[in-house]
Design a protein around this motif. Structure first.
Motif, short mmCIF file in Angstrom:
data_model
loop_
_atom_site.label_atom_id
_atom_site.label_comp_id
_atom_site.label_asym_id
_atom_site.label_seq_id
_atom_site.Cartn_x
_atom_site.Cartn_y
_atom_site.Cartn_z
N THR A 198 -28.81 -66.04 37.07
CA THR A 198 -28.57 -67.41 37.55
C THR A 198 -28.28 -68.36 36.39
O THR A 198 -27.52 -69.32 36.55
CB THR A 198 -29.80 -67.92 38.33
N LEU A 222 -28.69 -68.67 44.26
CA LEU A 222 -28.46 -70.07 43.91
C LEU A 222 -27.69 -70.75 45.04
O LEU A 222 -26.69 -70.20 45.54
CB LEU A 222 -27.64 -70.18 42.63
N CYS A 258 -27.19 -63.17 42.74
CA CYS A 258 -27.18 -62.54 41.40
C CYS A 258 -28.09 -61.32 41.41
O CYS A 258 -29.07 -61.25 42.15
CB CYS A 258 -27.66 -63.52 40.33
N LYS A 293 -32.67 -72.75 43.25
CA LYS A 293 -32.80 -71.32 42.97
C LYS A 293 -33.89 -70.73 43.85
O LYS A 293 -34.98 -71.28 43.95
CB LYS A 293 -33.13 -71.09 41.49
#
Length: 310
Positions: free
Chosen positions: A275, A234, A269, A294
């Protein structure tokens, strides 16, 4: 032409396809299925057997063992009918130097027994102004455009493009992508063999990966991305303190790293699901969330995960 997808027969099926050249096995037991009306990206490192597979599909080589079926027909017993319904842009296509672009298209139309608007076909690939120039004066990119136009003659049910972006400039690559999407929308199946992962990522819905003469992965591009287990990322823009957000997110389960890139917070992540937790945590906090982007695993990570290219 008759659309092969009327009965949902796969456009290409290889059943135990094996090809040996003397003591060398180029492809072994290949089980590949190209769904009708798909845009299928065939990937593989150099020497993996990708070129041999393409040669088998277009009839340049025949299987040592196993079978290859195109549009429901065996390549050994129905080569004429398969060729009539298949458009091919081979790797390293070279036009006849003394023929014009128009003459190339007219010859392809005669060979396929169809009538075409030659000017329209050449304009579609950006060669309207070069229609009556001999191909000996074409650049590599212009030759590639001509080869693409010839592959599209007769609106074939299956279009096989081997390294189609070779020699194309950015405008040519965008033209190629547009045409692939248009042919797909028409109902054709497009098989794209290339080393350029960006081309596959841009237009393909299904991907097959060959390594060491075997098919090591075949699925939708999205499903393959999920199997490699690489991180989601992100890039977050905030209206509040980046440092406070960094400390907050660093303590979340599933977050493997938080760094600053200028005024953007980069959050890594363990999986895509993580996320959502990051966004929820920021929205619950007093750190203002302005926007986020993203990024999921790309085909480069998928390719590396399934081959020895690491």
């Amino acid at each position: 032409m008759t659309n092969a997808s009327n009965d949902c027969t796969p456009a290409v099926i290889t059943d135990g396809f094996t090809k040996r050249f003397g003591s060398i096995t180029a492809v072994e037991g290949l089980e590949m299925t190209v769904p009708a009306e798909s845009v299928y990206g065939l990937l593989g490192p150099n020497g993996a057997g990708k070129s041999t597979t393409i040669d088998a599909l277009i009839g340049l080589v025949h299987a040592t063992e196993g079978t290859v079926r195109i549009l429901g027909m065996d390549v050994r017993t129905s080569p004429v009918e398969i060729r009539r319904r298949t458009g091919i842009l081979p790797d390293g296509f070279t036009p006849y130097e003394r023929l014009t672009g128009r003459e190339h298209l007219d010859a392809a139309a005669r060979a396929n027994g169809v009538t075409i608007d030659t000017d329209e076909a050449l304009a579609r690939v950006g060669l309207a102004d070069a229609a009556d120039r001999t191909a000996g004066g074409y650049s590599q990119g212009m030759s590639q455009r001509l080869g693409l136009a010839m592959a599209l003659v007769g609106a074939p049910d299956l279009i096989i493009l081997d390294e189609p972006a070779a020699g194309l400039d950015p405008h040519g690559i965008e033209m190629l992508r547009r045409i692939v999407r248009e042919e797909h929308a028409r109902g054709a199946t497009v098989l794209l063999s290339t080393h350029q992962l960006a081309q596959v990522e841009a237009v393909c819905d299904t991907v097959g990966i060959i390594d060491d003469g075997r098919l090591v992965a075949e699925d939708s591009a999205e499903s393959l991305r999920r199997t490699v287990g690489t991180e989601a990322t992100l890039r977050v823009r905030l209206t509040g303190s980046i440092d406070r957000a960094r400390n907050l997110l660093g303590e979340l389960n599933g977050v493997t790293g938080v760094t600053k890139d200028g005024d953007v917070l980069v959050v890594r992540c363990e999986a895509e699901q993580g996320t959502a937790g990051v966004i929820a945590a920021l929205e619950r906090s007093d750190v203002g969330l302005e926007s986020y982007e993203k990024s999921l695993p790309g085909l480069e990570q998928v390719f590396e995960a399934y081959t020895d290219e690491q």
